[in-house]
Design a protein around this motif. Structure first.
Motif, PDB file in Angstrom:
ATOM      1  N   UNK A   1       1.109  -0.997  -0.123  1.00 24.46           N
ATOM      2  CA  UNK A   1      -0.376   0.127   0.054  1.00 24.46           C
ATOM      3  C   UNK A   1       0.815   1.672  -0.075  1.00 24.46           C
ATOM      4  N   UNK A   2       1.108   2.512  -1.157  1.00 26.21           N
ATOM      5  CA  UNK A   2       2.124   3.216  -0.855  1.00 26.21           C
ATOM      6  C   UNK A   2       1.472   5.078   0.046  1.00 26.21           C
TER       7      UNK A   2
ATOM      8  N   UNK B   1       0.607  10.316  -1.653  1.00 27.30           N
ATOM      9  CA  UNK B   1       1.032  11.044  -2.478  1.00 27.30           C
ATOM     10  C   UNK B   1       1.367   9.478  -3.474  1.00 27.30           C
ATOM     11  N   UNK B   2       1.900   8.943  -3.124  1.00 30.94           N
ATOM     12  CA  UNK B   2       2.790   7.749  -3.620  1.00 30.94           C
ATOM     13  C   UNK B   2       1.564   6.700  -5.126  1.00 30.94           C
ATOM     14  N   UNK B   3       2.427   6.165  -5.901  1.00 33.25           N
ATOM     15  CA  UNK B   3       2.242   4.911  -6.781  1.00 33.25           C
ATOM     16  C   UNK B   3       2.282   4.063  -7.055  1.00 33.25           C
ATOM     17  N   UNK B   4       1.341   3.239  -7.461  1.00 24.54           N
ATOM     18  CA  UNK B   4       2.659   1.584  -7.264  1.00 24.54           C
ATOM     19  C   UNK B   4       3.554   1.685  -7.694  1.00 24.54           C
ATOM     20  N   UNK B   5       4.300   2.361  -8.646  1.00 22.46           N
ATOM     21  CA  UNK B   5       5.625   2.394  -9.352  1.00 22.46           C
ATOM     22  C   UNK B   5       6.590   2.562  -8.330  1.00 22.46           C
TER      23      UNK B   5
ATOM     24  N   UNK C   1      -2.785   0.085  -6.343  1.00 19.82           N
ATOM     25  CA  UNK C   1      -3.150   1.648  -7.385  1.00 19.82           C
ATOM     26  C   UNK C   1      -4.008   2.491  -7.475  1.00 19.82           C
ATOM     27  N   UNK C   2      -4.053   3.611  -5.929  1.00 21.19           N
ATOM     28  CA  UNK C   2      -5.465   4.351  -5.721  1.00 21.19           C
ATOM     29  C   UNK C   2      -6.294   4.564  -6.978  1.00 21.19           C
ATOM     30  N   UNK C   3      -7.737   5.379  -7.342  1.00 19.40           N
ATOM     31  CA  UNK C   3      -7.930   6.414  -7.944  1.00 19.40           C
ATOM     32  C   UNK C   3      -7.691   7.874  -8.015  1.00 19.40           C
ATOM     33  N   UNK C   4      -7.426   8.256  -9.031  1.00 19.96           N
ATOM     34  CA  UNK C   4      -6.919   9.318  -9.653  1.00 19.96           C
ATOM     35  C   UNK C   4      -5.459   9.685  -8.848  1.00 19.96           C
ATOM     36  N   UNK C   5      -4.600   8.676  -9.310  1.00 17.88           N
ATOM     37  CA  UNK C   5      -3.419   9.045 -10.147  1.00 17.88           C
ATOM     38  C   UNK C   5      -2.551   7.214 -11.047  1.00 17.88           C
ATOM     39  N   UNK C   6      -2.313   7.881 -11.585  1.00 18.34           N
ATOM     40  CA  UNK C   6      -1.081   6.938 -12.780  1.00 18.34           C
ATOM     41  C   UNK C   6      -2.361   6.218 -13.469  1.00 18.34           C
TER      42      UNK C   6
ATOM     43  N   UNK D   1     -11.764  -0.845  -1.483  1.00 17.57           N
ATOM     44  CA  UNK D   1     -10.152  -1.819  -1.855  1.00 17.57           C
ATOM     45  C   UNK D   1     -11.570  -2.749  -1.584  1.00 17.57           C
ATOM     46  N   UNK D   2     -11.961  -2.951  -0.058  1.00 16.69           N
ATOM     47  CA  UNK D   2     -12.638  -4.869  -0.011  1.00 16.69           C
ATOM     48  C   UNK D   2     -13.803  -5.344  -0.987  1.00 16.69           C
ATOM     49  N   UNK D   3     -14.115  -4.215  -1.990  1.00 18.41           N
ATOM     50  CA  UNK D   3     -15.189  -4.734  -2.952  1.00 18.41           C
ATOM     51  C   UNK D   3     -14.764  -5.294  -3.552  1.00 18.41           C
ATOM     52  N   UNK D   4     -13.463  -4.350  -4.049  1.00 20.40           N
ATOM     53  CA  UNK D   4     -13.209  -4.373  -6.068  1.00 20.40           C
ATOM     54  C   UNK D   4     -11.896  -5.208  -5.927  1.00 20.40           C
ATOM     55  N   UNK D   5     -11.261  -5.539  -4.746  1.00 19.96           N
ATOM     56  CA  UNK D   5      -9.864  -6.064  -5.160  1.00 19.96           C
ATOM     57  C   UNK D   5      -9.860  -7.765  -4.477  1.00 19.96           C
ATOM     58  N   UNK D   6      -9.835  -8.755  -5.204  1.00 21.80           N
ATOM     59  CA  UNK D   6      -9.855  -9.952  -5.069  1.00 21.80           C
ATOM     60  C   UNK D   6      -8.611 -10.586  -4.209  1.00 21.80           C
ATOM     61  N   UNK D   7      -8.890 -10.353  -3.189  1.00 23.31           N
ATOM     62  CA  UNK D   7      -8.080 -11.347  -1.983  1.00 23.31           C
ATOM     63  C   UNK D   7      -7.614 -13.073  -2.180  1.00 23.31           C
ATOM     64  N   UNK D   8      -6.696 -13.432  -1.668  1.00 19.74           N
ATOM     65  CA  UNK D   8      -6.523 -14.968  -1.686  1.00 19.74           C
ATOM     66  C   UNK D   8      -7.351 -15.513  -0.951  1.00 19.74           C
ATOM     67  N   UNK D   9      -7.257 -16.530  -0.378  1.00 14.75           N
ATOM     68  CA  UNK D   9      -7.779 -17.113   1.162  1.00 14.75           C
ATOM     69  C   UNK D   9      -7.014 -17.616   1.995  1.00 14.75           C
ATOM     70  N   UNK D  10      -5.636 -17.548   1.165  1.00 14.35           N
ATOM     71  CA  UNK D  10      -4.171 -18.023   1.675  1.00 14.35           C
ATOM     72  C   UNK D  10      -3.085 -17.485   1.735  1.00 14.35           C
ATOM     73  N   UNK D  11      -1.964 -17.349   2.457  1.00 12.02           N
ATOM     74  CA  UNK D  11      -0.499 -16.980   2.153  1.00 12.02           C
ATOM     75  C   UNK D  11      -0.404 -16.050   1.713  1.00 12.02           C
ATOM     76  N   UNK D  12      -1.049 -14.861   2.635  1.00  4.06           N
ATOM     77  CA  UNK D  12      -1.052 -13.661   1.487  1.00  4.06           C
ATOM     78  C   UNK D  12      -0.412 -12.102   2.989  1.00  4.06           C
ATOM     79  N   UNK D  13       0.262 -11.342   2.441  1.00  6.30           N
ATOM     80  CA  UNK D  13       0.501 -10.469   3.818  1.00  6.30           C
ATOM     81  C   UNK D  13       0.418  -9.082   3.868  1.00  6.30           C
ATOM     82  N   UNK D  14       0.279  -8.271   3.958  1.00  4.79           N
ATOM     83  CA  UNK D  14       0.074  -6.382   4.099  1.00  4.79           C
ATOM     84  C   UNK D  14       1.534  -6.203   4.572  1.00  4.79           C
TER      85      UNK D  14
END
Length: 251
Positions: free
Chosen positions: A20-21, A24-28, A46-51, A69-82
């Motif tokens: 998570x950026x 003012x940051x981007x996914x880059x 990548x947040x709305x309003x940039x890139x 984010x929770x509504x539109x990002x498909x997260x896995x059910x196993x083995x992930x980190x934020x």
């Protein structure tokens, strides 16, 4: 996958790492991480309003941002980190809380960087209400991180000011709501010369029932840019040591 994510190539048996950026940051910001973190597949948020999403409406509050984010990002059910840096740390934390409230799978670990524990008061600066030039100068003075080529270009200054204004509005209108500690282990990173004190980072331990560790690195608020190699090694070690209660295999 999703307009919200810039994802690296799939890697066999790799942990899924969502980054998570900062404000003012981007996914880059995390593009190199996708190449250098060999044990993880990096998904840069990548947040709305940039890139490539420059002309999309920008959520006006943390609640709206998390819900989208929770509504539109498909997260896995196993083995992930934020992982989140600065405002991204708060965003990642609130997404984790929203997942917990909805009874959805949680990350194996939450890594927060460059942000004081969310229950602590945040300075009421009113940065998001400043004129563009004053906003940019204030952010550069407080945290640095604005490239010279951005500051030298009228067009880039306008774009950067719009992104920072949106993110500081989210930050400065945020009010922490008390709740149960997360059943997720926390790793807390920070810069030794940042304006955020060590005890403000250590206070993150109040937000987990699964243990927290704090690691400081040489540098200021953007220590992770100044010397990326030790930060990436520490992050890789945090991924390797994770064994969540809900998982049979660590990241």
């Amino acid at each position: 996958m999703s307009d919200w994510l810039l994802s690296g190539a799939p890697r066999t048996a790799a942990c899924e790492l969502y980054c998570f950026p900062h404000g003012g940051g981007t996914a880059a910001e995390y593009r190199r991480w996708a190449r250098d973190l060999r044990t993880a597949r990096v998904h840069a948020v990548q947040l709305p309003g940039r890139g490539p999403r420059l002309h999309e409406p920008v959520p006006g509050s943390m609640r709206e941002l998390v819900e989208a984010f929770v509504a539109h990002v498909p997260l896995p059910t196993d083995r992930f980190v934020f992982f989140g840096h600065s405002l991204g740390a708060l965003f990642a934390y609130e997404v984790t809380r929203a997942l917990a409230a909805a009874g959805r799978p949680l990350p194996d670990r939450l890594v927060v960087s460059g942000f004081r524990a969310p229950h602590l008061p945040h300075p009421a600066t009113g940065i998001h209400r400043l004129p563009d030039d004053e906003l940019l100068d204030t952010v550069a003075r407080l945290h640095g991180g604005l490239p010279d080529e951005v500051l030298a270009s009228a067009e880039l200054r306008e774009t950067a000011a719009a992104a920072l204004r949106a993110d500081y509005r989210v930050l400065e209108t945020y009010a922490w709501q008390a709740g149960d500690p997360l059943p997720v282990p926390l790793t807390v990173f920070g810069g030794e010369d940042d304006r955020i004190a060590a005890d403000e980072l250590e206070a993150w331990s109040e937000h987990t029932s699964a243990g927290a560790t704090v690691r400081l690195f040489p540098g200021g608020h953007f220590y992770l840019r100044e010397r990326p190699a030790p930060v990436q090694r520490a992050l890789a070690a945090a991924l390797a040591s994770t064994r969540g209660a809900r998982r049979s295999t660590p990241c």
